[in-house]
Design an enzyme around this catalytic site. Structure first.
Site, mmCIF file in Angstrom:
data_model
loop_
_atom_site.group_PDB
_atom_site.id
_atom_site.type_symbol
_atom_site.label_atom_id
_atom_site.label_comp_id
_atom_site.label_asym_id
_atom_site.label_seq_id
_atom_site.Cartn_x
_atom_site.Cartn_y
_atom_site.Cartn_z
ATOM 1 N N PHE A 127 0.789 -1.217 0.000
ATOM 2 C CA PHE A 127 0.000 0.000 0.000
ATOM 3 C C PHE A 127 0.825 1.272 0.000
ATOM 4 O O PHE A 127 0.271 2.362 0.088
ATOM 5 C CB PHE A 127 -0.953 -0.031 1.202
ATOM 6 C CG PHE A 127 -1.685 -1.338 1.277
ATOM 7 C CD1 PHE A 127 -2.628 -1.672 0.328
ATOM 8 C CD2 PHE A 127 -1.375 -2.270 2.243
ATOM 9 C CE1 PHE A 127 -3.285 -2.901 0.355
ATOM 10 C CE2 PHE A 127 -2.022 -3.509 2.279
ATOM 11 C CZ PHE A 127 -2.981 -3.814 1.332
ATOM 12 N N THR A 162 5.089 2.995 -1.115
ATOM 13 C CA THR A 162 6.522 2.845 -1.377
ATOM 14 C C THR A 162 7.269 3.761 -0.411
ATOM 15 O O THR A 162 6.715 4.758 0.073
ATOM 16 C CB THR A 162 6.882 3.212 -2.827
ATOM 17 O OG1 THR A 162 6.374 4.522 -3.137
ATOM 18 C CG2 THR A 162 6.304 2.195 -3.800
ATOM 19 N N VAL A 163 8.527 3.425 -0.114
ATOM 20 C CA VAL A 163 9.314 4.178 0.859
ATOM 21 C C VAL A 163 10.654 4.557 0.236
ATOM 22 O O VAL A 163 11.332 3.710 -0.361
ATOM 23 C CB VAL A 163 9.545 3.360 2.153
ATOM 24 C CG1 VAL A 163 10.288 4.194 3.186
ATOM 25 C CG2 VAL A 163 8.219 2.872 2.720
ATOM 26 N N ASP A 168 0.297 -5.640 15.138
ATOM 27 C CA ASP A 168 1.039 -6.391 14.115
ATOM 28 C C ASP A 168 2.525 -6.479 14.449
ATOM 29 O O ASP A 168 3.382 -6.224 13.602
ATOM 30 C CB ASP A 168 0.842 -5.753 12.737
ATOM 31 C CG ASP A 168 1.246 -6.691 11.596
ATOM 32 O OD1 ASP A 168 1.289 -7.919 11.815
ATOM 33 O OD2 ASP A 168 1.522 -6.198 10.481
#
Length: 471
Positions: A58, A60-61, A180
């Site tokens: 979901f 991009t970095v 998570d």
């Protein structure tokens, strides 16, 4: 029956983790990823893209230079579809709470910090963007370095203490459930990283500064696309004139004609995407390149390792009542499996599973479906083999409890269980010395309490003798 879902939710991202595979180029479409080139600028030119750090389903970095502070930051660009931006806005609220609640807390420094956030308009839509401090590899990468044979115990103890401090801060002071926790979502902090990055990216920055600005860089520096049609040589002069007229009209009266604006942005967006991928002459997207701590110093630095909990994309406030599925499969707590209400105690179960994995290199629970049972059945069976007894809350109190348990509290679909003690698993299967196996077992079991009301908190676990020899 609960759906077969081995992921935590529809938004979780691995902020800066390397993958042998990259995102699908087909996801660069309306509502999808924003196309990025090295050298692109964001937030009115403030951030210059230098390298790709990673991607999630979901977002991009990217490693960027913050020209305002002359320091490097990680820029996360979320997909443009509404469900992703809505989740991103909630994540920003949670991250702002983490940032502001109590910076003096010991746990504050063990949660990755949001630095800034802004919107970016691109050809695929409006993207929520966040900047974070630059961190190194994940604990999964660290496990790989030890060939999945287990990380040395003294290093695991140091990591465990810091994760619990970060979690205690999230739970007690911020009122946040992570939901998570796993090795991929705990990242290594690298000392003197800015000195390293300035040297490492100097040549890239020189090339960017020497190159003439292209259409994408100008367009990335502003959300309004005022320079939209410049340098597009692949279209006819007549069409270029028409586009210029439309752009002029748009700038004179923004949003007076939405249909015309959408048509213009669609046209320019398609031109930009085609130009980007054709000019870079690639059939695949830009590869990720994470920061490996070994490129910066010797492995002796691991004795002083500092880690931070990352990725609050699935996090939620503790004051709600929840029963939806959370947590990546191997770290999922029993109350979540049966569809019972859960709260921050679910995080503690995940921490125990993660610490076991760091010590051994393998999952504590790794369920598989069979011909007569599904993964949830096998997961509960594996838990019962280790914990032996199951509280009534789990056999009757969950939405799906009756799918798994009969009236006597026994599993319906798996009859034969092979009971074992955690210390025996550590000693017999992973050859942990008896004394160490006993100590580790005593440490982990309070976090693996089946009755979540009796499960140890992060604050309680920080008093454990197993952690006291760490600094």
């Amino acid at each position: 029956m609960p759906k077969e879902d081995d992921s935590a939710s529809d938004y979780s991202d691995n902020e800066s983790s390397h993958s042998d595979e990259e995102e699908d180029i087909e996801d660069y479409k309306k509502g999808g990823y924003h196309p990025v080139n090295i050298g692109d600028r964001f937030d009115n030119g403030r951030y210059i893209v230098l390298r790709k750090l990673g991607w999630g389903h979901f977002s991009t970095v990217w490693l960027t230079l913050d020209t305002l502070t002359d320091s490097h930051v990680a820029l996360k660009i979320v997909k443009a579809a509404n469900r992703y931006t809505d989740s991103a806005l909630e994540e920003i609220k949670l991250l702002e709470c983490v940032k502001k609640t109590n910076p003096e807390s010991k746990g504050w420094q063990h949660v990755a910090q949001l630095l800034n956030h802004f919107w970016h308009q691109g050809p695929n839509g409006k993207h929520a963007c966040m900047t974070f401090e630059v961190l190194g590899e994940s604990l999964l990468s660290l496990m790989k370095r030890y060939n999945y044979k287990g990380i040395p115990q003294h290093i695991v103890k140091r990591i465990a203490k810091q994760v619990l401090e970060g979690l205690d801060y999230l739970h007690r002071e911020c009122g946040i459930v992570h939901t998570d926790l796993k090795p991929e979502n705990v990242l290594v902090w690298i000392p003197n990283i800015e000195d390293y990055l300035k040297t490492d990216t100097a040549d890239i920055l020189k090339e960017i500064n020497a190159a003439p600005p292209n259409i994408e860089r100008r367009r990335s520096s502003t959300a309004s696309w005022k320079d939209g049609v410049a340098d597009v040589d692949s279209i006819s002069k007549s069409k270029k004139k028409r586009l210029k007229k439309k752009m002029k009209k748009k700038n004179e009266a923004i949003q007076q004609n939405n249909e015309d604006e959408d048509e213009l942005e669609d046209t320019l967006g398609n031109l930009k995407i085609n130009t980007q991928w054709n000019n870079s002459n690639t059939s695949t997207v830009i590869p990720s390149c994470t920061l490996d701590i070994t490129t910066i110093g010797s492995e002796k630095e691991l004795d002083n390792i500092v880690v931070k909990i990352a990725d609050l994309g699935n996090a939620c406030w503790m004051d709600g009542e929840y029963t939806h599925v959370i947590q990546t499969r191997q770290y999922r707590s029993p109350e979540v499996i049966v569809g019972a209400k859960w709260t921050n105690e679910a995080d503690m179960w995940s921490v125990a599973c993660m610490i076991f994995e760091l010590l051994t290199g393998e999952f504590l629970f790794d369920p598989r479906a069979g011909s007569k049972y599904n993964k949830d059945d096998d997961h509960l069976a594996q838990i019962l083999e280790l914990m032996r007894t199951v509280p009534k809350l789990l056999t009757t109190g969950g939405e799906y409890s009756r799918d798994f348990f009969d009236r006597s509290g026994k599993l319906k679909h798996i009859k034969k269980l092979r009971y074992r003690r955690l210390r025996d698993v550590l000693h017999d299967t992973f050859l942990v010395p008896p004394e160490d196996a006993d100590a580790a077992s005593v440490f982990l079991l309070p976090m693996l309490e089946m009755d979540m009301s009796k499960r140890a908190s992060a604050q309680q676990m920080l008093k454990s003798p197993w952690l006291q020899e760490t600094t």
